[in-house]
Design a protein around this motif. Sequence first.
Motif, PDB file in Angstrom:
ATOM      1  N   ALA A 195       0.809  -1.232  -0.041  1.00 46.10           N
ATOM      2  CA  ALA A 195       0.252   0.010  -0.094  1.00 46.10           C
ATOM      3  C   ALA A 195       0.750   1.182   0.031  1.00 46.10           C
ATOM      4  CB  ALA A 195      -0.815  -0.061   1.232  1.00 46.10           C
ATOM      5  N   GLY A 196       2.198   1.102  -0.228  1.00 41.06           N
ATOM      6  CA  GLY A 196       3.075   2.269  -0.132  1.00 41.06           C
ATOM      7  C   GLY A 196       3.334   2.968   1.161  1.00 41.06           C
ATOM      8  N   LEU A 197       2.772   2.135   2.345  1.00 43.78           N
ATOM      9  CA  LEU A 197       3.152   2.831   3.615  1.00 43.78           C
ATOM     10  C   LEU A 197       4.528   2.813   4.298  1.00 43.78           C
ATOM     11  CD1 LEU A 197      -0.322   1.807   5.196  1.00 43.78           C
ATOM     12  CD2 LEU A 197       0.115   3.959   3.958  1.00 43.78           C
ATOM     13  N   LEU A 198       5.319   1.713   3.804  1.00 43.43           N
ATOM     14  CA  LEU A 198       6.679   1.680   4.110  1.00 43.43           C
ATOM     15  C   LEU A 198       7.691   2.398   3.355  1.00 43.43           C
ATOM     16  CD1 LEU A 198       6.666  -2.240   5.407  1.00 43.43           C
ATOM     17  CD2 LEU A 198       5.827  -0.216   6.502  1.00 43.43           C
ATOM     18  N   ASP A 199       7.269   3.171   2.267  1.00 40.44           N
ATOM     19  CA  ASP A 199       8.392   3.790   1.467  1.00 40.44           C
ATOM     20  C   ASP A 199       9.231   4.691   2.259  1.00 40.44           C
ATOM     21  OD1 ASP A 199       7.078   2.380  -0.476  1.00 40.44           O
ATOM     22  OD2 ASP A 199       6.303   3.885  -1.463  1.00 40.44           O
ATOM     23  N   GLY A 200      10.602   4.357   2.128  1.00 40.92           N
ATOM     24  CA  GLY A 200      11.339   5.122   3.182  1.00 40.92           C
ATOM     25  C   GLY A 200      11.382   5.282   4.760  1.00 40.92           C
ATOM     26  N   ARG A 201      10.743   4.086   5.126  1.00 42.11           N
ATOM     27  CA  ARG A 201      10.724   3.804   6.637  1.00 42.11           C
ATOM     28  C   ARG A 201      11.590   2.661   6.941  1.00 42.11           C
ATOM     29  NH1 ARG A 201       6.412   6.756   9.157  1.00 42.11           N
ATOM     30  NH2 ARG A 201       5.108   7.714   7.904  1.00 42.11           N
ATOM     31  N   ARG A 202      11.899   2.413   8.265  1.00 41.85           N
ATOM     32  CA  ARG A 202      12.200   1.354   8.798  1.00 41.85           C
ATOM     33  C   ARG A 202      11.328   0.377   9.155  1.00 41.85           C
ATOM     34  NH1 ARG A 202      14.081   2.257  13.896  1.00 41.85           N
ATOM     35  NH2 ARG A 202      15.213   0.540  14.052  1.00 41.85           N
ATOM     36  N   ALA A 203      11.411  -0.812   8.971  1.00 44.34           N
ATOM     37  CA  ALA A 203      10.285  -1.935   9.335  1.00 44.34           C
ATOM     38  C   ALA A 203      11.052  -3.145   9.413  1.00 44.34           C
ATOM     39  CB  ALA A 203       9.236  -1.836   7.825  1.00 44.34           C
ATOM     40  N   THR A 204      10.210  -4.100   9.980  1.00 48.06           N
ATOM     41  CA  THR A 204      10.651  -5.424  10.176  1.00 48.06           C
ATOM     42  C   THR A 204       9.438  -6.548   9.869  1.00 48.06           C
ATOM     43  OG1 THR A 204      11.844  -7.021  11.676  1.00 48.06           O
ATOM     44  CG2 THR A 204       9.894  -5.666  12.837  1.00 48.06           C
ATOM     45  N   THR A 205       9.896  -7.642   9.762  1.00 47.03           N
ATOM     46  CA  THR A 205       8.747  -8.796   9.636  1.00 47.03           C
ATOM     47  C   THR A 205       9.467  -9.844  10.283  1.00 47.03           C
ATOM     48  OG1 THR A 205       7.407  -9.702   8.074  1.00 47.03           O
ATOM     49  CG2 THR A 205       9.360  -9.330   7.503  1.00 47.03           C
ATOM     50  N   HIS A 206       8.687 -11.254  10.014  1.00 51.64           N
ATOM     51  CA  HIS A 206       9.405 -12.475  10.496  1.00 51.64           C
ATOM     52  C   HIS A 206      10.813 -12.701   9.828  1.00 51.64           C
ATOM     53  CE1 HIS A 206      10.094 -16.566  10.823  1.00 51.64           C
ATOM     54  NE2 HIS A 206       8.893 -16.743  11.986  1.00 51.64           N
ATOM     55  N   TRP A 207      11.780 -13.063  10.222  1.00 54.38           N
ATOM     56  CA  TRP A 207      13.046 -13.048   9.816  1.00 54.38           C
ATOM     57  C   TRP A 207      13.285 -13.930   8.417  1.00 54.38           C
ATOM     58  CZ3 TRP A 207      14.995 -17.859   9.106  1.00 54.38           C
ATOM     59  CH2 TRP A 207      14.375 -19.089   9.721  1.00 54.38           C
ATOM     60  N   TYR A 208      12.050 -14.954   8.389  1.00 49.32           N
ATOM     61  CA  TYR A 208      12.184 -15.841   7.335  1.00 49.32           C
ATOM     62  C   TYR A 208      11.870 -15.048   5.786  1.00 49.32           C
ATOM     63  CZ  TYR A 208      11.402 -20.161   4.407  1.00 49.32           C
ATOM     64  OH  TYR A 208      11.299 -21.091   3.619  1.00 49.32           O
ATOM     65  N   TRP A 209      10.737 -14.097   6.211  1.00 50.35           N
ATOM     66  CA  TRP A 209      10.591 -13.399   4.824  1.00 50.35           C
ATOM     67  C   TRP A 209      11.025 -11.829   4.794  1.00 50.35           C
ATOM     68  CZ3 TRP A 209       8.155 -16.551   1.737  1.00 50.35           C
ATOM     69  CH2 TRP A 209       7.254 -17.360   2.264  1.00 50.35           C
ATOM     70  N   ALA A 210      12.126 -11.642   5.642  1.00 49.94           N
ATOM     71  CA  ALA A 210      12.605 -10.327   5.616  1.00 49.94           C
ATOM     72  C   ALA A 210      13.409  -9.826   4.257  1.00 49.94           C
ATOM     73  CB  ALA A 210      13.610 -10.032   6.805  1.00 49.94           C
ATOM     74  N   GLU A 211      14.060 -10.898   3.657  1.00 46.46           N
ATOM     75  CA  GLU A 211      14.900 -10.740   2.627  1.00 46.46           C
ATOM     76  C   GLU A 211      13.650 -10.588   1.367  1.00 46.46           C
ATOM     77  OE1 GLU A 211      18.193 -12.876  -0.391  1.00 46.46           O
ATOM     78  OE2 GLU A 211      17.830 -13.434   1.624  1.00 46.46           O
ATOM     79  N   ALA A 212      12.660 -11.260   1.286  1.00 45.16           N
ATOM     80  CA  ALA A 212      11.630 -11.266   0.208  1.00 45.16           C
ATOM     81  C   ALA A 212      11.043  -9.931   0.057  1.00 45.16           C
ATOM     82  CB  ALA A 212      10.771 -12.518   0.353  1.00 45.16           C
ATOM     83  N   LEU A 213      10.759  -9.356   1.413  1.00 48.69           N
ATOM     84  CA  LEU A 213       9.983  -8.166   1.741  1.00 48.69           C
ATOM     85  C   LEU A 213      11.012  -7.130   1.058  1.00 48.69           C
ATOM     86  CD1 LEU A 213       7.525  -6.442   2.524  1.00 48.69           C
ATOM     87  CD2 LEU A 213       8.586  -6.428   4.928  1.00 48.69           C
TER      88      LEU A 213
END
Length: 314
Positions: A112-130
Amino acid sequence: MHRIAYLLPEGFQVMALATQAVFELANLMLDQPFYAVETYAMGGMARASAGLVLPATPLSARSKADTWLVAGNLTPQEPAAAPELIRLLSTVAVSARRMAGLCTGAFLLADAGLLDGRRATTHWYWAEALQQRHPQARIESDRIYIADGTIWTSAGMTAEIDLALALVEQDLGAKVARSVAHRLVMHQRRSGGQSQHSEMLRLAPRSDRIQLALEHARRNLSRPLSVEALAEAANLSPRQFSRVFTAETGQSPAKAVEGLRLEAARLMLESSRHPLEVVAQETGFRDRRHMREAFLRGFGMPPQAIRRGARAQP
């Protein structure tokens, strides 16, 4: 009243719903309803990955909430979220005070464009894909949760509880958040800067006796932790303890204790302004030099570099 809205995409992971207990118990602590919790889904029906089907309020452009918590699913990259869901998510975010992606819910926020230019995280398994899917975001794969302005994201599963508690602390203060964590029988309330990977979990001893010894070590890092002291906590002879400990964890007691100290020291460096001498003393290193040597072995960089990296982040 603060409105908490859950957005449940098709195939959402049911752990996201466990966070509702945080807001329910916060209301209980206050003896009044501060939070009102609602659930939204496309078409008014939400199907979980485990097969559970829940009725929900149909998501629309007129849907309003103070805080949106967006659940994720077990395979966030396939199939891609419906374009209409992404469009509506962008619309409701405009009037919201906060947006939070629970685990792989970060993929929906990013779409949705809400992470553009922002720091963020997710489950480590999917972080590279994100990160590959959204190179304009700054994905940190080793954080429990991250709050960058009004956008919050968390790691997987139990980290969602930590994020929800942090939201309560922001709204109602640390005392209420601690009381809720206590009612949830949480062993430890983790900060956002903490690593997703736990040294205790990595050691994973099979027996209760070795687990007790490790718990004793974790609670007493500032004290000398000899094999004799750990063996006493496990109710074993030092010789027997060393043999069983190495067999169950794959490490010597001294190496495991150093790992626990490194983990605790890194967290203190990232989340506090204590001088290095104090960090070394509190986590059981002989002195600042001893801690530096352990950091170079364990992390490949000195403590000062880790602290500078943490402070450099917005």
